[in-house]
Design a protein around this motif. Structure first.
Motif, short mmCIF file in Angstrom:
data_model
loop_
_atom_site.label_atom_id
_atom_site.label_comp_id
_atom_site.label_asym_id
_atom_site.label_seq_id
_atom_site.Cartn_x
_atom_site.Cartn_y
_atom_site.Cartn_z
N GLY A 1 55.24 -48.61 -48.56
CA GLY A 1 55.08 -47.08 -48.64
C GLY A 1 54.59 -46.99 -50.07
O GLY A 1 53.97 -47.79 -50.43
N GLU A 2 54.68 -45.73 -50.72
CA GLU A 2 54.14 -45.43 -51.82
C GLU A 2 54.51 -46.29 -53.17
O GLU A 2 53.63 -46.77 -53.94
CB GLU A 2 54.02 -44.06 -52.24
CG GLU A 2 53.27 -43.55 -53.37
CD GLU A 2 53.25 -41.98 -53.64
OE1 GLU A 2 53.61 -41.70 -54.78
OE2 GLU A 2 53.16 -41.34 -52.52
N ASP A 3 55.64 -46.72 -52.91
CA ASP A 3 56.17 -47.35 -54.07
C ASP A 3 57.13 -48.79 -53.80
O ASP A 3 57.80 -49.09 -54.40
CB ASP A 3 56.89 -46.70 -54.83
CG ASP A 3 58.27 -45.81 -54.30
OD1 ASP A 3 58.26 -46.15 -53.02
OD2 ASP A 3 59.11 -45.36 -55.06
N PHE A 4 56.82 -49.19 -52.56
CA PHE A 4 57.55 -50.18 -51.94
C PHE A 4 57.01 -51.06 -51.03
O PHE A 4 56.03 -50.59 -50.47
CB PHE A 4 58.94 -49.51 -51.52
CG PHE A 4 59.00 -48.93 -50.07
CD1 PHE A 4 59.06 -50.00 -48.85
CD2 PHE A 4 58.70 -47.69 -49.90
CE1 PHE A 4 58.90 -49.26 -47.63
CE2 PHE A 4 58.46 -46.96 -48.94
CZ PHE A 4 58.40 -47.85 -47.52
N LEU A 5 57.41 -52.27 -50.87
CA LEU A 5 57.03 -53.28 -49.91
C LEU A 5 58.21 -53.92 -49.10
O LEU A 5 59.05 -54.34 -49.96
CB LEU A 5 56.00 -54.08 -50.36
CG LEU A 5 55.38 -55.23 -49.47
CD1 LEU A 5 54.31 -54.43 -48.47
CD2 LEU A 5 54.53 -56.40 -50.05
N VAL A 6 58.16 -54.17 -47.87
CA VAL A 6 59.33 -54.81 -47.10
C VAL A 6 58.79 -55.99 -46.21
O VAL A 6 57.76 -55.84 -45.73
CB VAL A 6 60.09 -53.88 -46.20
CG1 VAL A 6 61.12 -54.54 -45.49
CG2 VAL A 6 60.69 -52.77 -46.88
N SER A 7 59.45 -57.11 -46.50
CA SER A 7 59.22 -58.22 -45.53
C SER A 7 60.42 -58.79 -44.98
O SER A 7 61.58 -58.42 -45.48
CB SER A 7 58.53 -59.46 -46.45
OG SER A 7 57.34 -59.16 -46.90
N ARG A 8 60.13 -59.65 -43.81
CA ARG A 8 61.43 -60.07 -43.36
C ARG A 8 61.28 -61.47 -42.93
O ARG A 8 60.21 -62.05 -42.86
CB ARG A 8 61.74 -59.30 -41.92
CG ARG A 8 61.01 -59.12 -40.74
CD ARG A 8 61.41 -58.79 -39.81
NE ARG A 8 60.51 -59.08 -38.58
CZ ARG A 8 60.65 -58.74 -37.22
NH1 ARG A 8 61.85 -57.89 -36.82
NH2 ARG A 8 59.99 -59.17 -36.31
#
Length: 141
Positions: free
Chosen positions: A32-39
């Motif tokens: 998103g504008e201020d985050f990143l998610v990995s799994r």
């Protein structure tokens, strides 16, 4: 050029080919504008001998998502990003399913950055809390 979310995720995951991220099956799944998610899947491949997630694998996941976040949210065309320090507090064990690492910036400076990385399980339970500091340096021309 403006990329769709799916295109950005595909580009990020393509960059992981033939790296530790591919070995550990880490994939970028959201941003998103201020985050990143990995799994990362929790399988015997990332277990310690007693059958739970290895803290080193968790740290590798956290550093991967934090470094990707720095690359995405900073000027990585002109800067090279390197990790300086990572800390990890492991709070809960897990032996199967997925762990998700969400990276957000606590500090996004011109030269140094500090990221908060929360590692959770499929039920959003906090597994580990990590901090990553990175440095951005000009690329040599």
């Amino acid at each position: 050029m403006k990329y769709s979310k799916a295109q950005v995720l595909a580009i990020a995951n393509k960059a992981s080919k033939n790296t530790l991220m591919e070995t550990l099956e880490i994939e970028v799944v959201d941003y998103g504008e201020d985050f990143l998610v990995s799994r990362m899947p929790v399988t015997p491949r990332v277990h310690q001998p007693d059958g739970v997630l290895h803290g080193g694998a968790t740290a590798a996941l956290a550093e991967s998502v934090g470094s990707f976040a720095s690359h995405i949210f900073l000027d990585s065309e002109n800067l090279m990003i390197r990790g300086l320090e990572i800390t990890a507090n492991h709070l809960k064990s897990i032996s199967s399913g997925y762990v998700y690492a969400k990276a957000t910036f606590l500090h996004k400076g011109r030269t140094t950055q500090l990221l908060d990385i929360r590692v959770t399980d499929d039920d959003d339970n906090l597994i580990s809390l990590c901090k990553l500091s990175t440095i951005s340096l000009p690329k040599k021309k």
